[in-house]
Design a protein around this motif. Structure first.
Motif, PDB file in Angstrom:
ATOM      1  N   PHE A   1       6.375  -8.729  -6.058  1.00 52.76           N
ATOM      2  CA  PHE A   1       5.937  -7.548  -5.320  1.00 52.76           C
ATOM      3  C   PHE A   1       5.398  -6.480  -6.262  1.00 52.76           C
ATOM      4  O   PHE A   1       6.020  -6.171  -7.274  1.00 52.76           O
ATOM      5  CB  PHE A   1       7.088  -6.969  -4.490  1.00 52.76           C
ATOM      6  N   TRP A   2       4.248  -5.929  -5.896  1.00 53.41           N
ATOM      7  CA  TRP A   2       3.609  -4.817  -6.597  1.00 53.41           C
ATOM      8  C   TRP A   2       3.523  -3.626  -5.643  1.00 53.41           C
ATOM      9  O   TRP A   2       3.714  -3.785  -4.443  1.00 53.41           O
ATOM     10  CB  TRP A   2       2.197  -5.186  -7.024  1.00 53.41           C
ATOM     11  N   SER A   3       3.183  -2.458  -6.193  1.00 53.80           N
ATOM     12  CA  SER A   3       3.007  -1.282  -5.344  1.00 53.80           C
ATOM     13  C   SER A   3       1.829  -0.450  -5.812  1.00 53.80           C
ATOM     14  O   SER A   3       1.610  -0.265  -7.017  1.00 53.80           O
ATOM     15  CB  SER A   3       4.259  -0.406  -5.353  1.00 53.80           C
ATOM     16  N   LYS A   4       1.071   0.060  -4.844  1.00 53.53           N
ATOM     17  CA  LYS A   4       0.082   1.094  -5.141  1.00 53.53           C
ATOM     18  C   LYS A   4       0.771   2.451  -5.058  1.00 53.53           C
ATOM     19  O   LYS A   4       1.492   2.724  -4.090  1.00 53.53           O
ATOM     20  CB  LYS A   4      -1.068   1.039  -4.144  1.00 53.53           C
ATOM     21  N   VAL A   5       0.551   3.275  -6.078  1.00 53.58           N
ATOM     22  CA  VAL A   5       1.158   4.612  -6.105  1.00 53.58           C
ATOM     23  C   VAL A   5       0.057   5.629  -5.766  1.00 53.58           C
ATOM     24  O   VAL A   5      -0.208   6.556  -6.516  1.00 53.58           O
ATOM     25  CB  VAL A   5       1.820   4.904  -7.467  1.00 53.58           C
ATOM     26  N   SER A   6      -0.546   5.412  -4.619  1.00 52.02           N
ATOM     27  CA  SER A   6      -1.731   6.150  -4.211  1.00 52.02           C
ATOM     28  C   SER A   6      -1.448   6.965  -2.950  1.00 52.02           C
ATOM     29  O   SER A   6      -0.373   6.879  -2.364  1.00 52.02           O
ATOM     30  CB  SER A   6      -2.874   5.162  -3.958  1.00 52.02           C
ATOM     31  N   CYS A   7      -2.449   7.757  -2.569  1.00 49.57           N
ATOM     32  CA  CYS A   7      -2.470   8.496  -1.297  1.00 49.57           C
ATOM     33  C   CYS A   7      -1.443   9.610  -1.171  1.00 49.57           C
ATOM     34  O   CYS A   7      -0.771   9.731  -0.137  1.00 49.57           O
ATOM     35  CB  CYS A   7      -2.350   7.542  -0.117  1.00 49.57           C
ATOM     36  N   PRO A   8      -1.300  10.481  -2.170  1.00 43.38           N
ATOM     37  CA  PRO A   8      -0.418  11.637  -1.976  1.00 43.38           C
ATOM     38  C   PRO A   8      -0.871  12.498  -0.805  1.00 43.38           C
ATOM     39  O   PRO A   8      -0.051  13.142  -0.136  1.00 43.38           O
ATOM     40  CB  PRO A   8      -0.523  12.397  -3.301  1.00 43.38           C
TER      41      PRO A   8
ATOM     42  N   ASP B   1       0.824  -1.203   0.000  1.00 43.08           N
ATOM     43  CA  ASP B   1       0.000   0.000   0.000  1.00 43.08           C
ATOM     44  C   ASP B   1       0.858   1.253   0.000  1.00 43.08           C
ATOM     45  O   ASP B   1       1.821   1.378   0.779  1.00 43.08           O
ATOM     46  CB  ASP B   1      -0.893   0.025   1.250  1.00 43.08           C
ATOM     47  N   HIS B   2       0.531   2.185  -0.906  1.00 43.89           N
ATOM     48  CA  HIS B   2       1.011   3.564  -0.871  1.00 43.89           C
ATOM     49  C   HIS B   2       2.540   3.673  -0.828  1.00 43.89           C
ATOM     50  O   HIS B   2       3.106   4.489  -0.090  1.00 43.89           O
ATOM     51  CB  HIS B   2       0.402   4.303   0.322  1.00 43.89           C
ATOM     52  N   MET B   3       3.205   2.804  -1.610  1.00 43.83           N
ATOM     53  CA  MET B   3       4.671   2.853  -1.752  1.00 43.83           C
ATOM     54  C   MET B   3       5.391   2.686  -0.419  1.00 43.83           C
ATOM     55  O   MET B   3       6.518   3.148  -0.241  1.00 43.83           O
ATOM     56  CB  MET B   3       5.120   4.153  -2.427  1.00 43.83           C
ATOM     57  N   GLY B   4       4.739   2.013   0.541  1.00 38.21           N
ATOM     58  CA  GLY B   4       5.366   1.857   1.850  1.00 38.21           C
ATOM     59  C   GLY B   4       5.511   3.161   2.612  1.00 38.21           C
ATOM     60  O   GLY B   4       6.385   3.279   3.470  1.00 38.21           O
ATOM     61  N   ARG B   5       4.648   4.121   2.310  1.00 35.92           N
ATOM     62  CA  ARG B   5       4.626   5.423   2.998  1.00 35.92           C
ATOM     63  C   ARG B   5       6.024   6.051   3.111  1.00 35.92           C
ATOM     64  O   ARG B   5       6.558   6.232   4.217  1.00 35.92           O
ATOM     65  CB  ARG B   5       3.986   5.299   4.376  1.00 35.92           C
ATOM     66  N   PRO B   6       6.654   6.427   1.996  1.00 34.91           N
ATOM     67  CA  PRO B   6       7.982   7.054   2.076  1.00 34.91           C
ATOM     68  C   PRO B   6       7.924   8.421   2.738  1.00 34.91           C
ATOM     69  O   PRO B   6       6.906   9.122   2.694  1.00 34.91           O
ATOM     70  CB  PRO B   6       8.381   7.188   0.601  1.00 34.91           C
ATOM     71  N   ASP B   7       9.030   8.807   3.334  1.00 34.73           N
ATOM     72  CA  ASP B   7       9.199  10.154   3.870  1.00 34.73           C
ATOM     73  C   ASP B   7       9.620  11.049   2.712  1.00 34.73           C
ATOM     74  O   ASP B   7      10.772  11.017   2.267  1.00 34.73           O
ATOM     75  CB  ASP B   7      10.268  10.142   4.966  1.00 34.73           C
TER      76      ASP B   7
ATOM     77  N   VAL C   1       2.183  -1.878 -10.913  1.00 37.14           N
ATOM     78  CA  VAL C   1       1.699  -0.720 -10.161  1.00 37.14           C
ATOM     79  C   VAL C   1       0.175  -0.623 -10.278  1.00 37.14           C
ATOM     80  O   VAL C   1      -0.426  -1.022 -11.281  1.00 37.14           O
ATOM     81  CB  VAL C   1       2.351   0.601 -10.634  1.00 37.14           C
ATOM     82  N   LEU C   2      -0.435  -0.082  -9.231  1.00 39.15           N
ATOM     83  CA  LEU C   2      -1.870   0.126  -9.159  1.00 39.15           C
ATOM     84  C   LEU C   2      -2.124   1.539  -8.640  1.00 39.15           C
ATOM     85  O   LEU C   2      -1.275   2.122  -7.959  1.00 39.15           O
ATOM     86  CB  LEU C   2      -2.522  -0.886  -8.211  1.00 39.15           C
ATOM     87  N   TRP C   3      -3.329   2.048  -8.923  1.00 38.99           N
ATOM     88  CA  TRP C   3      -3.701   3.384  -8.436  1.00 38.99           C
ATOM     89  C   TRP C   3      -5.110   3.336  -7.863  1.00 38.99           C
ATOM     90  O   TRP C   3      -5.975   2.612  -8.374  1.00 38.99           O
ATOM     91  CB  TRP C   3      -3.650   4.401  -9.567  1.00 38.99           C
ATOM     92  N   GLY C   4      -5.336   4.100  -6.797  1.00 36.40           N
ATOM     93  CA  GLY C   4      -6.672   4.194  -6.236  1.00 36.40           C
ATOM     94  C   GLY C   4      -6.883   5.507  -5.522  1.00 36.40           C
ATOM     95  O   GLY C   4      -5.922   6.198  -5.151  1.00 36.40           O
ATOM     96  N   THR C   5      -8.141   5.848  -5.316  1.00 34.97           N
ATOM     97  CA  THR C   5      -8.483   7.107  -4.663  1.00 34.97           C
ATOM     98  C   THR C   5      -8.239   7.066  -3.157  1.00 34.97           C
ATOM     99  O   THR C   5      -7.963   8.093  -2.539  1.00 34.97           O
ATOM    100  CB  THR C   5      -9.962   7.445  -4.871  1.00 34.97           C
TER     101      THR C   5
END
Length: 297
Positions: free
Chosen positions: A210-217, A181-187, A247-251
């Motif tokens: 492994f996949w990543s969601k590029v969501s939640c800016p 989820d959410h690229m592992g919440r990077p800083d 990669v996946l995207w969501g609101t």
């Protein structure tokens, strides 16, 4: 009437999101969203860490149509614990246009897993964000992983970047496809080419399951909505361009547990061409990848 009152600082989801300037391609999937209740019908879990406002399946379908999407992946919200009834109810009314990611306990029976599969569930989510759980779910995840692999399901993991070094070996030993989820919440105050984000990129580079969601800016940004979450774009763009097939995207509607602001979902959609700048990347991110993962059958 529901017995549940939202937390005093709970931010209600946006009642009038803008119409995005970016027109998503036909067949696009919002691959990360939730439903809350309605609590009078689907009560929240006693062990929940927050009490939200209602956010029903009908309101989710209305947002889907407003933003121009065709399908949804509904992720079980932590406020409902392992009671997946609200999510399953939404899947049942979706006419095949939604799939689900459940939360389950190690005690779940095979019959219950098969019932979830028949309802449209294709993954299980495990939360490693320490402030949201009472204990990290190592044992349950190990027990469940081998069982859901037989169903062709994947695991979704939610964690924060500072914890990845301690979790890395455990995660990479998992036997199924894993979605972060959410690229592992990077800083995002740290360099995109710095050592912390490099470990996350290594996770994807060296582990093709492994996949990543590029969501939640809206969760990651320090710059905030007035600056169009610009500080998140380099991180998400790098992941999309380096791993376009995973990669996946969501609101993330209805944006649980946000404290600073409630995002405009239309503005979030308008970020997509900034992180996936070509039509080919947009199609993979919004259609090909989620369809392969959730509607393969």
């Amino acid at each position: 009437m529901s017995q549940f009152t939202p937390d005093a600082d709970w931010l209600h989801w946006h009642l009038s999101p803008s119409k995005p300037a970016f027109k998503v391609p036909e067949g696009a999937v919002d691959a990360h969203c939730h439903v809350f209740g309605p609590a009078a019908q689907f009560p929240f879990a006693p062990e929940r860490k927050y009490t939200p406002c209602d956010a029903s399946k009908h309101q989710l379908w209305a947002l889907r149509d407003h933003l121009g999407f065709s399908r949804n992946v509904i992720v079980q919200a932590t406020c409902h614990g392992a009671d997946n009834r609200a999510m399953v109810d939404a899947l049942a009314s979706s006419q095949g246009l939604a799939r689900g990611v459940a939360t389950v306990k190690a005690t779940i029976s095979d019959d219950e897993l098969h019932a979830l599969h028949n309802a449209g569930v294709r993954g299980v989510r495990f939360n490693f964000v320490k402030r949201l759980v009472d204990a990290l779910p190592f044992d349950e995840l190990n027990t469940i992983a081998t069982r859901i692999k037989k169903l062709g399901w994947h695991i979704v993991i939610y964690f924060e970047s500072q914890d990845l070094p301690d979790l890395y070996d455990f995660f990479t030993a998992l036997p199924t496809t894993v979605v972060v989820d959410h690229m592992g919440r990077p800083d995002v105050t740290k360099p995109v080419d710095g050592p912390e984000f490099a470990l996350f990129l290594k996770l994807l580079e060296e582990n093709e399951h492994f996949w990543s969601k590029v969501s939640c800016p809206e969760r990651l940004s320090v710059a905030g909505p007035n600056n169009h979450y610009a500080d998140v774009i380099p991180f998400a763009k790098m992941v999309v361009e380096r791993f376009p097939e995973r990669v996946l995207w969501g609101t993330d509607w209805p944006h649980p547990n946000l404290k600073s602001h409630m995002p405009d979902d239309g503005a979030l959609v308008d970020m997509i061409p900034k992180i996936a700048p070509t039509a080919e990347l947009q199609r993979k991110l919004l259609i090909d990848n989620p369809m392969r993962l959730y509607w393969a059958d």
